[in-house]
Design a protein around this motif. Structure first.
Motif, PDB file in Angstrom:
ATOM      1  N   GLY A 139       3.367 -58.641  92.720  1.00 47.63           N
ATOM      2  CA  GLY A 139       3.771 -58.911  91.347  1.00 47.63           C
ATOM      3  C   GLY A 139       3.929 -60.384  91.044  1.00 47.63           C
ATOM      4  O   GLY A 139       4.109 -60.758  89.883  1.00 47.63           O
ATOM      5  N   ALA A 140       3.867 -61.236  92.066  1.00 43.82           N
ATOM      6  CA  ALA A 140       4.010 -62.676  91.855  1.00 43.82           C
ATOM      7  C   ALA A 140       3.394 -63.424  93.017  1.00 43.82           C
ATOM      8  O   ALA A 140       3.349 -62.935  94.146  1.00 43.82           O
ATOM      9  CB  ALA A 140       5.484 -63.055  91.709  1.00 43.82           C
ATOM     10  N   VAL A 141       2.907 -64.614  92.718  1.00 38.51           N
ATOM     11  CA  VAL A 141       2.430 -65.564  93.733  1.00 38.51           C
ATOM     12  C   VAL A 141       3.337 -66.780  93.651  1.00 38.51           C
ATOM     13  O   VAL A 141       3.479 -67.395  92.583  1.00 38.51           O
ATOM     14  CB  VAL A 141       0.973 -65.967  93.494  1.00 38.51           C
ATOM     15  N   LEU A 142       3.963 -67.123  94.764  1.00 39.15           N
ATOM     16  CA  LEU A 142       4.919 -68.236  94.793  1.00 39.15           C
ATOM     17  C   LEU A 142       4.217 -69.511  95.235  1.00 39.15           C
ATOM     18  O   LEU A 142       3.509 -69.526  96.260  1.00 39.15           O
ATOM     19  CB  LEU A 142       6.074 -67.921  95.747  1.00 39.15           C
ATOM     20  N   LEU A 143       4.419 -70.577  94.463  1.00 40.35           N
ATOM     21  CA  LEU A 143       3.807 -71.876  94.736  1.00 40.35           C
ATOM     22  C   LEU A 143       4.895 -72.902  95.027  1.00 40.35           C
ATOM     23  O   LEU A 143       5.989 -72.837  94.469  1.00 40.35           O
ATOM     24  CB  LEU A 143       2.970 -72.335  93.541  1.00 40.35           C
ATOM     25  N   GLY A 144       4.579 -73.885  95.863  1.00 42.49           N
ATOM     26  CA  GLY A 144       5.589 -74.823  96.348  1.00 42.49           C
ATOM     27  C   GLY A 144       5.724 -76.112  95.579  1.00 42.49           C
ATOM     28  O   GLY A 144       6.208 -77.103  96.135  1.00 42.49           O
ATOM     29  N   HIS A 145       5.322 -76.164  94.316  1.00 43.14           N
ATOM     30  CA  HIS A 145       5.431 -77.405  93.547  1.00 43.14           C
ATOM     31  C   HIS A 145       6.894 -77.825  93.397  1.00 43.14           C
ATOM     32  O   HIS A 145       7.768 -76.991  93.148  1.00 43.14           O
ATOM     33  CB  HIS A 145       4.811 -77.240  92.164  1.00 43.14           C
ATOM     34  N   THR A 146       7.136 -79.117  93.513  1.00 45.24           N
ATOM     35  CA  THR A 146       8.492 -79.668  93.439  1.00 45.24           C
ATOM     36  C   THR A 146       8.696 -80.483  92.175  1.00 45.24           C
ATOM     37  O   THR A 146       7.765 -80.683  91.381  1.00 45.24           O
ATOM     38  CB  THR A 146       8.750 -80.574  94.651  1.00 45.24           C
ATOM     39  N   LEU A 147       9.910 -80.991  92.017  1.00 43.72           N
ATOM     40  CA  LEU A 147      10.230 -81.867  90.890  1.00 43.72           C
ATOM     41  C   LEU A 147       9.338 -83.098  90.906  1.00 43.72           C
ATOM     42  O   LEU A 147       8.935 -83.595  89.847  1.00 43.72           O
ATOM     43  CB  LEU A 147      11.708 -82.260  90.953  1.00 43.72           C
ATOM     44  N   ASP A 148       9.003 -83.604  92.087  1.00 42.45           N
ATOM     45  CA  ASP A 148       8.119 -84.770  92.172  1.00 42.45           C
ATOM     46  C   ASP A 148       6.738 -84.449  91.622  1.00 42.45           C
ATOM     47  O   ASP A 148       6.136 -85.269  90.919  1.00 42.45           O
ATOM     48  CB  ASP A 148       8.010 -85.224  93.625  1.00 42.45           C
ATOM     49  N   ASP A 149       6.223 -83.263  91.939  1.00 46.33           N
ATOM     50  CA  ASP A 149       4.932 -82.849  91.391  1.00 46.33           C
ATOM     51  C   ASP A 149       4.996 -82.760  89.870  1.00 46.33           C
ATOM     52  O   ASP A 149       4.052 -83.148  89.172  1.00 46.33           O
ATOM     53  CB  ASP A 149       4.528 -81.487  91.959  1.00 46.33           C
ATOM     54  N   GLN A 150       6.103 -82.241  89.357  1.00 48.55           N
ATOM     55  CA  GLN A 150       6.273 -82.133  87.919  1.00 48.55           C
ATOM     56  C   GLN A 150       6.259 -83.517  87.264  1.00 48.55           C
ATOM     57  O   GLN A 150       5.595 -83.728  86.237  1.00 48.55           O
ATOM     58  CB  GLN A 150       7.595 -81.417  87.608  1.00 48.55           C
ATOM     59  N   ALA A 151       6.982 -84.460  87.850  1.00 53.13           N
ATOM     60  CA  ALA A 151       7.034 -85.812  87.309  1.00 53.13           C
ATOM     61  C   ALA A 151       5.652 -86.453  87.307  1.00 53.13           C
ATOM     62  O   ALA A 151       5.246 -87.108  86.337  1.00 53.13           O
ATOM     63  CB  ALA A 151       8.016 -86.656  88.114  1.00 53.13           C
ATOM     64  N   GLU A 152       4.914 -86.280  88.394  1.00 51.51           N
ATOM     65  CA  GLU A 152       3.571 -86.843  88.483  1.00 51.51           C
ATOM     66  C   GLU A 152       2.659 -86.232  87.434  1.00 51.51           C
ATOM     67  O   GLU A 152       1.829 -86.927  86.836  1.00 51.51           O
ATOM     68  CB  GLU A 152       3.012 -86.606  89.889  1.00 51.51           C
ATOM     69  N   GLN A 153       2.823 -84.944  87.199  1.00 50.76           N
ATOM     70  CA  GLN A 153       1.999 -84.261  86.197  1.00 50.76           C
ATOM     71  C   GLN A 153       2.253 -84.826  84.808  1.00 50.76           C
ATOM     72  O   GLN A 153       1.317 -85.051  84.033  1.00 50.76           O
ATOM     73  CB  GLN A 153       2.323 -82.762  86.217  1.00 50.76           C
ATOM     74  N   VAL A 154       3.508 -85.052  84.462  1.00 50.58           N
ATOM     75  CA  VAL A 154       3.838 -85.603  83.146  1.00 50.58           C
ATOM     76  C   VAL A 154       3.274 -87.006  83.009  1.00 50.58           C
ATOM     77  O   VAL A 154       2.711 -87.372  81.971  1.00 50.58           O
ATOM     78  CB  VAL A 154       5.358 -85.594  82.928  1.00 50.58           C
TER      79      VAL A 154
END
Length: 353
Positions: A139-154
């Motif tokens: 029912g779900a696939v879990l991914l390991g993205h972190t806050l740092d990945d989020q910041a880089e994406q923005v």
């Protein structure tokens, strides 16, 4: 990469990072409505390995938050680096020792179609993950993205001039995908691996300056932290959270307007009435036009959508405007006999696949 006896009774003191990771997993699964069967996508790197260890804590107990839980894992081998198969097999063995089952190694073929190597690898990886989830009934696939990945994406989105949806970053739960670690730093995942006796694999492409994200990670983010002080990553992540909520609202409003306005006279053709679309606020108008393009299999871009939007001007070109994905848009002429200024004609979207 190695592991130790994770159920060992002598490990009585819980490392704070391990506790934060487990709490993050529990909160994310609750937000995802407690799926009973999940897959962890694991590359063997510190982020996804720490995620696997945190989820394995609940897998060994067979439940999380009082809800039954089965946890499997998928290791995707992109076959882009020498020795990638050995890394994948070693990672799979560690995941098995953690207590995850089944653990699958899936080799994929990365085919570039003009989207760049990173995007092509991502497309191949997600397709493999979705196929494995469907096959196992996850029912779900879990991914390991972190806050740092989020910041880089923005930061990358800002540099590219992206819109609200892109700057809204990744969501903790979106469809099949769940990202429990968006509130944790990359350093936290390293601490989890150390506390759990895990030796992660470090992908050499993460330090390869040929890739823009690697340059952001290795040079730009450290520079911003040094010049602006600590908290830059957290600030960018907060921006993503705020804009993500705004994007959700605008997308929902646009979907409602699109459902009311769209006409489907025949296969591979859509119509949108010119006047009502023109009257929409700009933020909704561009989204409604994009929905028409996407429904026909096209890939809307800012420049092409702007060209489609100009079709709504009666004195402008009637088109056609070509949109990536073999979609065109043109404006029907003003209906004969209609009062001047009250009929802009309809926008016609056609798929040429």
């Amino acid at each position: 990469m190695s592991s130790r006896d994770f159920a060992s009774p002598e490990r009585r003191r819980l490392h704070p990072a391990v506790g934060r990771a487990r709490n993050a997993v529990k909160a994310a699964l609750e937000e995802a409505c407690w799926p009973s069967r999940v897959l962890v996508a694991c590359s063997g790197g510190p982020d996804s390995l720490a995620l696997a260890a945190a989820v394995a804590h609940f897998a060994r107990r067979g439940a999380v938050g009082g809800h039954p839980l089965e946890v499997g894992a998928v290791v995707v081998d992109h076959r882009l680096q020498e020795g990638s198969g050995e890394v994948a097999r070693t990672t799979a063995a560690v995941l098995g020792e953690l207590g995850l089952s089944p653990v699958r190694v899936v080799a994929v073929e990365v085919r570039s179609s003009g989207e760049g190597p990173e995007a092509a690898a991502r497309s191949a990886r997600l397709a493999a993950l979705e196929a494995e989830a469907a096959a196992w009934g996850a029912g779900a696939v879990l991914l390991g993205h972190t806050l740092d990945d989020q910041a880089e994406q923005v930061l990358l989105g800002l540099a590219r001039g992206s819109g609200t949806r892109s700057l809204g970053g990744m969501r903790a739960v979106r469809g099949l995908y769940v990202r429990p670690f968006l509130g944790l730093r990359r350093a936290d995942t390293l601490d989890v691996c150390a506390a759990e006796g895990l030796e992660p694999w470090f992908d050499p492409t993460n330090a390869d300056p040929r890739y823009m994200r690697s340059r952001v990670r290795a040079a730009i983010m450290p520079f911003l932290e040094a010049e602006l002080g600590p908290g830059v990553a957290e600030g960018l992540a907060r921006t993503a959270a705020i804009l993500g909520h705004d994007a959700d609202f605008l997308d929902a409003e646009a979907a409602r307007a699109y459902a009311e306005l769209v006409e489907r006279p025949r296969e591979r053709e859509l119509l949108l009435p010119g006047e009502p679309v023109r009257a929409l606020p700009a933020a909704l108008r561009s989204r409604v036009l994009a929905l028409a393009v996407v429904e026909l299999g096209g890939q809307p871009t800012f420049e092409r959508l702007a060209a489609v939007e100009r079709l709504l001007e009666r004195r402008g070109s009637a088109g056609p405007v070509e949109v990536p994905g073999h979609v065109t848009a043109h404006r029907q002429p003003r209906r004969k006999g209609a009062p001047r200024g009250t009929e802009y004609g309809k926008l016609v979207f056609v798929s040429h696949r």
